[in-house]
Design a protein around this motif. Structure first.
Motif, PDB file in Angstrom:
ATOM      1  N   LEU A  84       0.834  -1.200   0.000  1.00 14.10           N
ATOM      2  CA  LEU A  84       0.000   0.000   0.000  1.00 14.10           C
ATOM      3  C   LEU A  84       0.870   1.251   0.000  1.00 14.10           C
ATOM      4  CD1 LEU A  84      -2.725   1.422   0.132  1.00 14.10           C
ATOM      5  CD2 LEU A  84      -2.651   1.145   2.621  1.00 14.10           C
ATOM      6  N   ALA A  85       1.899   1.269   0.823  1.00 13.43           N
ATOM      7  CA  ALA A  85       2.787   2.433   0.883  1.00 13.43           C
ATOM      8  C   ALA A  85       3.425   2.692  -0.483  1.00 13.43           C
ATOM      9  CB  ALA A  85       3.864   2.212   1.939  1.00 13.43           C
ATOM     10  N   ARG A  86       3.829   1.635  -1.158  1.00 10.37           N
ATOM     11  CA  ARG A  86       4.441   1.786  -2.487  1.00 10.37           C
ATOM     12  C   ARG A  86       3.426   2.279  -3.516  1.00 10.37           C
ATOM     13  NH1 ARG A  86       6.787  -3.195  -5.549  1.00 10.37           N
ATOM     14  NH2 ARG A  86       7.103  -2.209  -7.555  1.00 10.37           N
ATOM     15  N   LEU A  87       2.211   1.742  -3.472  1.00 14.37           N
ATOM     16  CA  LEU A  87       1.174   2.147  -4.423  1.00 14.37           C
ATOM     17  C   LEU A  87       0.730   3.588  -4.211  1.00 14.37           C
ATOM     18  CD1 LEU A  87      -0.944  -1.108  -4.479  1.00 14.37           C
ATOM     19  CD2 LEU A  87       0.369  -0.169  -6.388  1.00 14.37           C
ATOM     20  N   LEU A  88       0.722   4.042  -2.979  1.00 12.44           N
ATOM     21  CA  LEU A  88       0.315   5.420  -2.706  1.00 12.44           C
ATOM     22  C   LEU A  88       1.281   6.435  -3.313  1.00 12.44           C
ATOM     23  CD1 LEU A  88      -0.962   5.089   0.947  1.00 12.44           C
ATOM     24  CD2 LEU A  88      -2.347   5.651  -1.050  1.00 12.44           C
ATOM     25  N   GLU A  89       2.507   6.001  -3.583  1.00 10.00           N
ATOM     26  CA  GLU A  89       3.508   6.892  -4.180  1.00 10.00           C
ATOM     27  C   GLU A  89       3.196   7.224  -5.637  1.00 10.00           C
ATOM     28  OE1 GLU A  89       7.350   5.162  -3.659  1.00 10.00           O
ATOM     29  OE2 GLU A  89       7.151   5.132  -1.487  1.00 10.00           O
ATOM     30  N   GLY A  90       2.543   6.321  -6.352  1.00  8.69           N
ATOM     31  CA  GLY A  90       2.235   6.582  -7.748  1.00  8.69           C
ATOM     32  C   GLY A  90       1.585   5.385  -8.404  1.00  8.69           C
ATOM     33  N   PRO A  91       1.078   5.559  -9.609  1.00  7.71           N
ATOM     34  CA  PRO A  91       0.323   4.495 -10.267  1.00  7.71           C
ATOM     35  C   PRO A  91       1.178   3.350 -10.785  1.00  7.71           C
ATOM     36  CG  PRO A  91       0.433   6.403 -11.682  1.00  7.71           C
ATOM     37  CD  PRO A  91       1.077   6.790 -10.384  1.00  7.71           C
ATOM     38  N   GLU A  92       0.554   2.200 -10.771  1.00  5.53           N
ATOM     39  CA  GLU A  92       1.129   1.004 -11.386  1.00  5.53           C
ATOM     40  C   GLU A  92       0.177   0.640 -12.510  1.00  5.53           C
ATOM     41  OE1 GLU A  92       1.280  -3.291  -9.621  1.00  5.53           O
ATOM     42  OE2 GLU A  92       2.981  -2.126  -8.936  1.00  5.53           O
ATOM     43  N   TRP A  93       0.664   0.687 -13.746  1.00  5.17           N
ATOM     44  CA  TRP A  93      -0.198   0.522 -14.905  1.00  5.17           C
ATOM     45  C   TRP A  93      -0.451  -0.936 -15.224  1.00  5.17           C
ATOM     46  CZ3 TRP A  93      -2.550   4.787 -16.245  1.00  5.17           C
ATOM     47  CH2 TRP A  93      -1.966   5.984 -15.905  1.00  5.17           C
ATOM     48  N   SER A  94      -1.615  -1.172 -15.759  1.00  7.05           N
ATOM     49  CA  SER A  94      -2.023  -2.508 -16.181  1.00  7.05           C
ATOM     50  C   SER A  94      -2.574  -2.377 -17.592  1.00  7.05           C
ATOM     51  CB  SER A  94      -3.071  -3.039 -15.203  1.00  7.05           C
ATOM     52  OG  SER A  94      -3.452  -4.336 -15.525  1.00  7.05           O
TER      53      SER A  94
END
Length: 95
Positions: A84-94
């Motif tokens: 969650l901490a990593r995802l809050l930093e920016g988007p991960e595209w799919s």
């Protein structure tokens, strides 16, 4: 563990990441439109993929028809918190 997401239906592509507002609400952009629960289902699938969990380990506990939803995520709390901490930093595209 519970987490709050903000769904952005009708996006150009699916992405999980970034903050909505000043708190820890995770942004989930999905291609599907908000019709008959399609965007909600897509958002839950996207969150499951982003956390590396099966869809069955995530359920909606609040805001089923709202753009801001509360999800309950079952798994190792340390793994979920780190991700969650990593995802809050920016988007991960799919797709």
């Amino acid at each position: 563990m519970r987490l709050r997401i903000r769904v952005r239906p009708g996006a150009g592509r699916t992405a999980v990441g970034g903050r909505y507002g000043d708190d820890e609400t995770l942004v989930v952009a999905v291609r599907e439109r908000a019709v008959d629960g399609a965007a909600t289902d897509a958002a839950v699938r996207a969150v499951a993929a982003a956390f590396g969990l099966p869809r069955a380990q995530i359920r909606i506990v609040g805001g089923r028809t709202a753009r801001t939803k509360v999800l309950e995520v079952v798994g190792r709390p340390d793994h979920i918190a780190q991700r969650l901490a990593r995802l809050l930093e920016g988007p991960e595209w799919s797709r």
